[in-house]
Write a protein that holds these residues in place. Structure first.
Motif, PDB file in Angstrom:
ATOM      1  N   ALA A 147       4.324 -12.517 -12.008  1.00  0.00           N
ATOM      2  CA  ALA A 147       4.870 -11.174 -12.178  1.00  0.00           C
ATOM      3  C   ALA A 147       6.071 -11.011 -11.259  1.00  0.00           C
ATOM      4  N   PRO A 148       6.976 -10.088 -11.596  1.00  0.00           N
ATOM      5  CA  PRO A 148       8.144  -9.882 -10.735  1.00  0.00           C
ATOM      6  C   PRO A 148       7.741  -9.292  -9.390  1.00  0.00           C
ATOM      7  N   PRO A 149       8.550  -9.504  -8.358  1.00  0.00           N
ATOM      8  CA  PRO A 149       8.224  -8.942  -7.041  1.00  0.00           C
ATOM      9  C   PRO A 149       8.288  -7.428  -7.080  1.00  0.00           C
ATOM     10  N   SER A 150       7.493  -6.805  -6.246  1.00  0.00           N
ATOM     11  CA  SER A 150       7.461  -5.346  -6.172  1.00  0.00           C
ATOM     12  C   SER A 150       7.661  -4.910  -4.726  1.00  0.00           C
ATOM     13  N   LEU A 151       8.230  -3.723  -4.571  1.00  0.00           N
ATOM     14  CA  LEU A 151       8.472  -3.161  -3.247  1.00  0.00           C
ATOM     15  C   LEU A 151       7.510  -2.013  -3.006  1.00  0.00           C
ATOM     16  N   GLN A 152       6.809  -2.069  -1.896  1.00  0.00           N
ATOM     17  CA  GLN A 152       5.835  -1.036  -1.543  1.00  0.00           C
ATOM     18  C   GLN A 152       6.149  -0.465  -0.178  1.00  0.00           C
ATOM     19  N   GLN A 153       6.103   0.857  -0.050  1.00  0.00           N
ATOM     20  CA  GLN A 153       6.362   1.523   1.229  1.00  0.00           C
ATOM     21  C   GLN A 153       5.041   1.844   1.908  1.00  0.00           C
ATOM     22  N   LEU A 154       4.959   1.482   3.190  1.00  0.00           N
ATOM     23  CA  LEU A 154       3.727   1.688   3.951  1.00  0.00           C
ATOM     24  C   LEU A 154       4.046   2.399   5.258  1.00  0.00           C
ATOM     25  N   SER A 155       3.010   2.994   5.836  1.00  0.00           N
ATOM     26  CA  SER A 155       3.149   3.601   7.159  1.00  0.00           C
ATOM     27  C   SER A 155       2.278   2.896   8.194  1.00  0.00           C
ATOM     28  N   ASP A 156       1.469   1.935   7.737  1.00  0.00           N
ATOM     29  CA  ASP A 156       0.517   1.247   8.611  1.00  0.00           C
ATOM     30  C   ASP A 156       1.006  -0.175   8.893  1.00  0.00           C
ATOM     31  N   PRO A 157       1.321  -0.515  10.138  1.00  0.00           N
ATOM     32  CA  PRO A 157       1.789  -1.872  10.450  1.00  0.00           C
ATOM     33  C   PRO A 157       0.727  -2.938  10.196  1.00  0.00           C
ATOM     34  N   VAL A 158      -0.533  -2.594  10.363  1.00  0.00           N
ATOM     35  CA  VAL A 158      -1.609  -3.563  10.127  1.00  0.00           C
ATOM     36  C   VAL A 158      -1.628  -3.965   8.653  1.00  0.00           C
ATOM     37  N   ALA A 159      -1.478  -2.973   7.773  1.00  0.00           N
ATOM     38  CA  ALA A 159      -1.451  -3.257   6.335  1.00  0.00           C
ATOM     39  C   ALA A 159      -0.210  -4.063   5.961  1.00  0.00           C
ATOM     40  N   ALA A 160       0.920  -3.767   6.597  1.00  0.00           N
ATOM     41  CA  ALA A 160       2.154  -4.507   6.318  1.00  0.00           C
ATOM     42  C   ALA A 160       2.002  -5.974   6.692  1.00  0.00           C
ATOM     43  N   HIS A 161       1.377  -6.221   7.826  1.00  0.00           N
ATOM     44  CA  HIS A 161       1.139  -7.602   8.257  1.00  0.00           C
ATOM     45  C   HIS A 161       0.158  -8.300   7.327  1.00  0.00           C
ATOM     46  N   ALA A 162      -0.895  -7.591   6.922  1.00  0.00           N
ATOM     47  CA  ALA A 162      -1.921  -8.196   6.079  1.00  0.00           C
ATOM     48  C   ALA A 162      -1.345  -8.588   4.718  1.00  0.00           C
ATOM     49  N   GLN A 163      -0.417  -7.801   4.180  1.00  0.00           N
ATOM     50  CA  GLN A 163       0.112  -8.078   2.855  1.00  0.00           C
ATOM     51  C   GLN A 163       1.184  -9.160   2.847  1.00  0.00           C
ATOM     52  N   THR A 164       1.814  -9.409   3.976  1.00  0.00           N
ATOM     53  CA  THR A 164       2.900 -10.394   4.014  1.00  0.00           C
ATOM     54  C   THR A 164       2.576 -11.639   4.815  1.00  0.00           C
ATOM     55  N   GLY A 165       1.656 -11.518   5.754  1.00  0.00           N
ATOM     56  CA  GLY A 165       1.383 -12.617   6.661  1.00  0.00           C
ATOM     57  C   GLY A 165       2.452 -12.780   7.721  1.00  0.00           C
ATOM     58  N   LEU A 166       3.419 -11.860   7.741  1.00  0.00           N
ATOM     59  CA  LEU A 166       4.490 -11.890   8.733  1.00  0.00           C
ATOM     60  C   LEU A 166       4.169 -10.934   9.872  1.00  0.00           C
ATOM     61  N   PRO A 167       4.508 -11.286  11.101  1.00  0.00           N
ATOM     62  CA  PRO A 167       4.208 -10.397  12.229  1.00  0.00           C
ATOM     63  C   PRO A 167       5.101  -9.163  12.217  1.00  0.00           C
ATOM     64  N   VAL A 168       4.555  -8.045  12.624  1.00  0.00           N
ATOM     65  CA  VAL A 168       5.347  -6.824  12.794  1.00  0.00           C
ATOM     66  C   VAL A 168       6.048  -6.929  14.146  1.00  0.00           C
ATOM     67  N   LEU A 169       7.370  -7.025  14.127  1.00  0.00           N
ATOM     68  CA  LEU A 169       8.142  -7.280  15.337  1.00  0.00           C
ATOM     69  C   LEU A 169       8.653  -5.986  15.957  1.00  0.00           C
ATOM     70  N   MET A 170       8.700  -5.974  17.275  1.00  0.00           N
ATOM     71  CA  MET A 170       9.241  -4.834  18.004  1.00  0.00           C
ATOM     72  C   MET A 170      10.147  -5.339  19.120  1.00  0.00           C
ATOM     73  N   PRO A 171      11.261  -4.634  19.376  1.00  0.00           N
ATOM     74  CA  PRO A 171      12.124  -5.029  20.498  1.00  0.00           C
ATOM     75  C   PRO A 171      11.534  -4.575  21.818  1.00  0.00           C
ATOM     76  N   ALA A 172      12.032  -5.156  22.896  1.00  0.00           N
ATOM     77  CA  ALA A 172      11.550  -4.762  24.214  1.00  0.00           C
ATOM     78  C   ALA A 172      11.862  -3.303  24.499  1.00  0.00           C
ATOM     79  N   ALA A 173      12.981  -2.824  23.975  1.00  0.00           N
ATOM     80  CA  ALA A 173      13.363  -1.423  24.161  1.00  0.00           C
ATOM     81  C   ALA A 173      14.256  -1.011  23.010  1.00  0.00           C
ATOM     82  N   LEU A 174      14.210   0.288  22.685  1.00  0.00           N
ATOM     83  CA  LEU A 174      15.048   0.827  21.624  1.00  0.00           C
ATOM     84  C   LEU A 174      16.235   1.553  22.236  1.00  0.00           C
TER      85      LEU A 174
END
Length: 355
Positions: A147-174
């Motif tokens: 099936a074609p790729p789909s884009l989904q918007q999430l608010s939960d970083p845990v769910a984002a990581h679970a669906q992609t297997g990629l780590p949720v990255l954060m900078p040392a400071a914003l």
């Protein structure tokens, strides 16, 4: 003299009356003011809703009469932000769109790896030089597997990581001004293939009244299998009334392209010679020493510039624009990008401290 006549003193008025130079300058200024007033005196706007509606309906009727290739309707329905494989340029960059799963494709297992990037190279492009969107050439059969790729918007970083297997990255400071909750975007895994068809291309070209280079027998019937993704995006600045991202951190697995027979050189030479590909763009792609391991990064001419930099020891491309900056690099099989309404130093600092 004209705007505030009562502000003149008697001596000023007397000087003016007796000075030819002052009177001449006054007349010249007055003439320019009268000319400006005439140009600004435009008629008031009178809307014509009946005529406007008739024009809009005529436009819609014309759109409905235009035949659209089946794969464009398929892609528009499932992934509206993705353009169809309508030009050779899109065939070249298909690798940046689709996703993994070669074992599940059902295509011959004897494949030739023709594309697997490990570094980024900027390629200045002029959008106006490419063929218009109305020039849709059908190069063959496009399939999404499954099936074609789909884009989904999430608010939960845990769910984002679970669906992609990629780590949720954060900078040392914003940096100052980057606040609010983070919105996550997940692009699912998928796989796609393109099977070249010389007869379909010839028919499509004849319908569009354009001349195309004859498809070589080594490419006709050849299938490209494209694997890419998944992708994870972290976006700041979409909360409240603001819809302009102030910071975006994106990552995706590097894409790969496998061919059932045609080599990378054969595909490049043929596709870059087709109508719709600007000669300057084609020459830049051909100038890349190893296009099979290079990810071309299109940079709009006149809107942005680039320079080489490093992110934690990895070669990267820094993009500078009027409204912001970005940096792109490849590390350990993943493409990373950081950008937003920030300075070049800020995006490099963010990229260097991601964890």
């Amino acid at each position: 003299m004209s705007d505030e006549p009562l502000a003149l003193t008697a001596s000023d008025q007397s000087h003016f009356d007796g000075c030819a130079e002052c009177r001449s300058r006054h007349e010249a200024i007055a003439n320019r003011a009268r000319a400006s007033s005439a140009m600004l005196a435009v008629p008031s706007f009178e809307p014509q809703p009946v005529a406007a509606l008739a024009t809009f309906r005529k436009h819609l009727a014309g759109q409905g009469a235009r035949r659209v290739p089946f794969y464009q309707r398929w892609i528009d329905r499932n992934a509206p932000r993705m353009r169809p494989l309508a030009t050779p340029v899109m065939a070249i960059v298909l690798s940046a769109i689709l996703v993994t799963g070669l074992a599940a494709t059902g295509i011959a297992v004897t494949m030739l790896r023709v594309y697997a990037p490990d570094h980024v190279t900027p390629v200045p492009v002029s959008p106006s030089a490419f063929a218009p969107a109305s020039l849709l050439l059908d190069y063959g059969t496009v399939k999404w597997l499954p099936a074609p790729p789909s884009l989904q918007q999430l608010s939960d970083p845990v769910a984002a990581h679970a669906q992609t297997g990629l780590p949720v990255l954060m900078p040392a400071a914003l940096p100052n001004g980057i606040t609010g909750p983070v919105t996550y975007g997940v692009v699912s895994q998928a796989a796609g293939s393109l099977t070249f068809d010389a007869k379909r291309l010839a028919a499509s070209a004849a319908k569009q009244h354009v001349n195309v280079k004859r498809m070589p027998s080594s490419i006709d019937g050849n299938t490209l299998v494209v694997n890419a993704g998944p992708a994870l995006l972290e976006v700041w600045g979409l909360s409240g009334q603001s819809q302009a991202p102030t910071l975006v951190i994106a990552q995706t697995r590097v894409p790969t392209v496998d061919s059932t027979g045609a080599s990378q050189a054969e595909l490049e030479n043929y596709l870059l010679s087709q109508p719709g590909v600007p000669p300057d763009f084609a020459s830049q792609i051909k100038a890349i020493k190893d296009p099979s391991t290079t990810l071309p990064l299109p940079i709009p001419q006149g809107l942005a510039t680039t320079e080489s930099t490093t992110v934690n020891g990895h070669q990267a491309t820094l993009i500078k624009a009027v409204i912001g900056a970005g940096v792109v690099w490849i590390q350990n099989g993943v493409i990373y990008a950081v950008g937003g309404q920030l300075t070049p130093d800020q995006v490099v600092a963010i990229a260097s401290t991601l964890h």
